[in-house]
Enzyme design. Structure first.
Site, PDB file in Angstrom:
ATOM      1  N   GLU A 248       0.896  -1.168   0.000  1.00 59.78           N
ATOM      2  CA  GLU A 248       0.000   0.000   0.000  1.00 59.78           C
ATOM      3  C   GLU A 248       0.927   1.207   0.000  1.00 59.78           C
ATOM      4  O   GLU A 248       1.626   1.465   0.976  1.00 59.78           O
ATOM      5  CB  GLU A 248      -0.875  -0.070   1.254  1.00 59.78           C
ATOM      6  CG  GLU A 248      -2.020   0.889   1.236  1.00 59.78           C
ATOM      7  CD  GLU A 248      -1.945   1.812   2.411  1.00 59.78           C
ATOM      8  OE1 GLU A 248      -1.440   2.943   2.215  1.00 59.78           O
ATOM      9  OE2 GLU A 248      -2.371   1.412   3.501  1.00 59.78           O
ATOM     10  N   CYS A 285      -2.236   7.893   4.944  1.00 64.13           N
ATOM     11  CA  CYS A 285      -2.329   7.529   3.521  1.00 64.13           C
ATOM     12  C   CYS A 285      -3.660   7.975   2.938  1.00 64.13           C
ATOM     13  O   CYS A 285      -3.820   8.029   1.727  1.00 64.13           O
ATOM     14  CB  CYS A 285      -2.132   6.034   3.342  1.00 64.13           C
ATOM     15  SG  CYS A 285      -3.097   5.073   4.503  1.00 64.13           S
TER      16      CYS A 285
HETATM   17  P1  NAP Z   1       9.581   3.748   3.705  1.00 66.94           P
HETATM   18  O1  NAP Z   1      10.799   4.534   3.467  1.00 66.94           O
HETATM   19  O2  NAP Z   1       8.881   3.217   2.514  1.00 66.94           O
HETATM   20  O3  NAP Z   1       9.999   2.532   4.656  1.00 66.94           O
HETATM   21  C1  NAP Z   1       9.070   1.516   5.016  1.00 66.94           C
HETATM   22  C2  NAP Z   1       9.832   0.249   5.340  1.00 66.94           C
HETATM   23  O4  NAP Z   1      10.440  -0.255   4.155  1.00 66.94           O
HETATM   24  C3  NAP Z   1      10.959   0.456   6.327  1.00 66.94           C
HETATM   25  O5  NAP Z   1      11.020  -0.692   7.130  1.00 66.94           O
HETATM   26  C4  NAP Z   1      12.184   0.568   5.448  1.00 66.94           C
HETATM   27  O6  NAP Z   1      13.323   0.126   6.071  1.00 66.94           O
HETATM   28  C5  NAP Z   1      11.835  -0.366   4.309  1.00 66.94           C
HETATM   29  N1  NAP Z   1      12.468   0.038   3.054  1.00 66.94           N
HETATM   30  C6  NAP Z   1      12.300   1.216   2.400  1.00 66.94           C
HETATM   31  N2  NAP Z   1      12.989   1.224   1.250  1.00 66.94           N
HETATM   32  C7  NAP Z   1      13.618   0.023   1.173  1.00 66.94           C
HETATM   33  C8  NAP Z   1      14.481  -0.572   0.216  1.00 66.94           C
HETATM   34  N3  NAP Z   1      14.837   0.064  -0.894  1.00 66.94           N
HETATM   35  N4  NAP Z   1      14.934  -1.809   0.475  1.00 66.94           N
HETATM   36  C9  NAP Z   1      14.587  -2.462   1.602  1.00 66.94           C
HETATM   37  N5  NAP Z   1      13.773  -1.955   2.547  1.00 66.94           N
HETATM   38  C10 NAP Z   1      13.291  -0.724   2.336  1.00 66.94           C
HETATM   39  O7  NAP Z   1       8.515   4.543   4.546  1.00 66.94           O
HETATM   40  P2  NAP Z   1       8.674   5.400   5.892  1.00 66.94           P
HETATM   41  O8  NAP Z   1       9.998   5.197   6.499  1.00 66.94           O
HETATM   42  O9  NAP Z   1       7.526   5.039   6.728  1.00 66.94           O
HETATM   43  O10 NAP Z   1       8.470   6.895   5.462  1.00 66.94           O
HETATM   44  C11 NAP Z   1       9.111   7.459   4.362  1.00 66.94           C
HETATM   45  C12 NAP Z   1       8.090   7.985   3.381  1.00 66.94           C
HETATM   46  O11 NAP Z   1       7.129   6.967   3.072  1.00 66.94           O
HETATM   47  C13 NAP Z   1       7.231   9.117   3.869  1.00 66.94           C
HETATM   48  O12 NAP Z   1       7.853  10.349   3.737  1.00 66.94           O
HETATM   49  C14 NAP Z   1       5.998   8.969   3.007  1.00 66.94           C
HETATM   50  O13 NAP Z   1       6.210   9.615   1.783  1.00 66.94           O
HETATM   51  C15 NAP Z   1       5.859   7.529   2.765  1.00 66.94           C
HETATM   52  N6  NAP Z   1       4.814   6.841   3.569  1.00 66.94           N
HETATM   53  C16 NAP Z   1       3.616   6.604   3.023  1.00 66.94           C
HETATM   54  C17 NAP Z   1       2.653   5.945   3.757  1.00 66.94           C
HETATM   55  C18 NAP Z   1       1.330   5.635   3.172  1.00 66.94           C
HETATM   56  O14 NAP Z   1       0.489   5.105   3.888  1.00 66.94           O
HETATM   57  N7  NAP Z   1       1.093   5.926   1.937  1.00 66.94           N
HETATM   58  C19 NAP Z   1       2.902   5.518   5.059  1.00 66.94           C
HETATM   59  C20 NAP Z   1       4.156   5.786   5.602  1.00 66.94           C
HETATM   60  C21 NAP Z   1       5.096   6.436   4.835  1.00 66.94           C
HETATM   61  P3  NAP Z   1      14.624   1.074   6.234  1.00 66.94           P
HETATM   62  O15 NAP Z   1      14.584   1.479   7.614  1.00 66.94           O
HETATM   63  O16 NAP Z   1      15.754   0.193   5.913  1.00 66.94           O
HETATM   64  O17 NAP Z   1      14.476   2.235   5.287  1.00 66.94           O
END
Ligand code: NAP
Length: 501
Positions: A248, A285
């Site tokens: 999602e 979201c």
């Molecule tokens: P995220 O960067 O997508 O990270 C979510 C999870 O995925 C974390 O456990 C992260 O671990 C892992 N991950 C991310 N990129 C990866 C990769 N290339 N390879 C392996 N694992 C990976 O989300 P976030 O930390 O919650 O927030 C960052 C951004 O996500 C926000 O600024 C927002 O834009 C978006 N977000 C959207 C929603 C939604 O519901 N649409 C919810 C939350 C966040 P790591 O710690 O290793 O990065």
């Protein structure tokens, strides 16, 4: 083993507690152990799994104060919100306890044999759904409880009979650890193997990548960014055995306010919009990121109320310094683009709320403005006439929700808009706001990409269990050898379809 600390986003200081940096070795151990218990767990009765889910909910309830206090430090979310989120988490667990014993998820279907059929006899065929095997769940930063360690993905997977490996979000490792201890306690109480649930923690991308690519993992649930989710989705598809990746990833949640409704409710609509876009510091979201209106006196009143409301907002703290810096960079970049006017709050602390305004013509030429900026900002698009809303709705990207605000005189336009929005969204909201997702039997939290990488699924509500199942048909298998749900006298009293009825 290396360790890491949680950081308090309000002070940007490390919090007490050291957490292990797990890696490929721990993933292998957890996935192998989960694989070893998967068959036995799949064959537990729905009543046993229901009892486990109730036991987890009870354990979380007993640890409520400790969980909420730690989550408050790690997320900067207010106490009332986290208490509400914990209640939602236990309600989800109890819903899936009911779903497990309800049996609809098994989708039992019987085709009767017809030995006299010509030219060939027709065999007895019976099908139902079974658990996929060990699944991986990525905890989400913005819901440290309801979409994390014991959140909806974990609850639905356990209800289905799948062991779960959670990759905890590094923003709230202490909260994840306390919740994982509650799950371990419940497994012990129910005399089930500990390998049914494992929490892995760490700050490296390698950890998540190792989880997704481990051959014993049979499906993944993810909530987060398009960037991260897409990278992990691609990995899941490139495996020798590709697996379903239920991501999602993000949504603009368009809202259409039709003219009669605007004439009747301009000020209250502005008040509700302001609340919806700022709720949880815009870190939902389902935040309404774009609102379409038509020009006119009422719309001017609506905009004026919005501008005043935005200016009066007090600053809020974001979940992590990374999310904060993404928000500030992306919204500054957007503010520099021509064709947008902006109003923003000037908080003494925290991040500003931002309202952008543009016209339908300029919006059409800037499709990049549909990209999610996670935080308290939103765009209002002013159309010259209401007819334009139909054509604008046809160029929207996939979204979790789409909303129509309409009074009776607007219904002819609403009726034409509705099928356009069905193309775009997983949930259509009428005269409401999209933030807040009911956890119920009919809910759909998904939609066309990028709302979801699997548009035929939902990550919230009872139907979410179907993500962790696959169908098996049994041809001419004797009744005594069949699983209970497919035996002739139906000992589990499962609802089933027989010969298409
Ligand atoms: P995220 O960067 O997508 O990270 C979510 C999870 O995925 C974390 O456990 C992260 O671990 C892992 N991950 C991310 N990129 C990866 C990769 N290339 N390879 C392996 N694992 C990976 O989300 P976030 O930390 O919650 O927030 C960052 C951004 O996500 C926000 O600024 C927002 O834009 C978006 N977000 C959207 C929603 C939604 O519901 N649409 C919810 C939350 C966040 P790591 O710690 O290793 O990065």
């Amino acid at each position: 083993m290396h360790t890491f600390h949680a950081v308090n986003p309000a002070t940007e200081r490390p919090l007490s507690g050291e957490f292990p940096e797990h890696g490929a070795k721990e993933v292998d151990l957890a996935a192998m152990a989960a694989s070893e218990v998967a068959k036995a767990f799949r064959q537990t009765t729905p009543a046993q799994r229901s009892s486990l889910l109730h036991a987890i909910a009870d354990a979380l309830e007993s640890a409520r104060d400790t969980i909420v206090a730690r989550a408050e430090l790690e997320s900067a979310l207010p106490n009332a919100r986290l208490n509400g989120e914990l209640s939602r988490t236990t309600a989800q667990l109890r819903l899936f306890a009911d779903v497990a014993v309800g049996g609809l998820w098994q989708e039992a279907i019987f085709d009767s044999a017809n030995p006299d059929r010509q030219p060939l006899p027709k065999p007895d065929i019976r099908r139902h759904n079974i658990a996929l095997g060990p699944v991986a769940v990525f905890g989400a930063s913005n819901f440290p409880l309801a979409f994390s360690t014991a959140g909806g993905d974990t609850a639905s997977a356990l209800a289905a009979g799948c062991p779960v490996i959670v990759k905890g979000h590094p923003a709230h490792p202490g909260t994840s650890e306390i919740v994982a201890q509650c799950i371990a306690k419940a497994l012990e109480q129910e005399q089930l193997p500990q390998a049914i649930f494992t929490l892995l923690q760490g700050t490296s991308h390698e950890l998540g990548q190792a989880v997704v690519t481990h051959p014993s993992i049979k499906a993944v649930g993810f909530t987060g960014s398009i960037h991260g989710g897409r990278a992990l989705f691609d990995l899941a598809q490139q495996r020798p055995e590709p697996i379903p990746f239920f991501g999602e990833l993000g949504a603009s949640n368009p809202v259409f306010i039709l003219p009669q409704r605007m004439d009747n409710q301009a000020e209250s609509l502005a008040e509700e919009y302001l609340m919806s876009m700022n709720m949880g510091c815009g870190q939902f979201c389902t935040k309404p990121a774009v609102v379409f209106i038509t020009q006119g006196d009422a719309s001017e009143r609506f905009l004026q109320a919005m501008r005043e409301g935005i200016k009066a907002q007090t600053g809020q703290t974001m979940l992590t310094s990374g999310i904060k810096s993404n928000y500030l960079t992306q919204s500054q970049r957007r503010a520099q683009q021509s064709g947008l006017t902006q109003t923003q709050s000037s908080p003494e602390s925290g991040v500003p709320s931002i309202l952008f305004e543009t016209t339908s013509e300029i919006w059409r030429n800037n499709p990049q403005w549909q990209e999610e900026i996670f935080g308290p900002q939103s765009i209002v698009v002013v159309c010259q006439e209401s007819e334009e809303m139909i054509s604008l709705s046809q160029s929207l990207a996939g979204s979790l929700t789409a909303t129509i605000h309409a009074d009776a005189d607007d219904y002819p336009l609403a009726k034409r808009l509705l099928p356009e929005l069905e193309e775009v969204a997983g949930r259509i909201v009428f005269n409401g706001w999209p933030t807040g997702v009911e956890v119920s039997y009919a809910m759909v939290h998904g939609g066309p990409y990028p709302a979801s990488t699997m548009p035929a699924s939902t990550s919230v509500g009872a139907e979410a269990i179907k993500r962790w199942l696959r169908p098996v048909a049994y041809q001419s298998v004797p009744d005594a050898l069949l699983p209970c749900s497919l035996q002739q006298d139906n000992p589990l009293n499962v609802r089933c379809s027989v010969d298409g009825k």
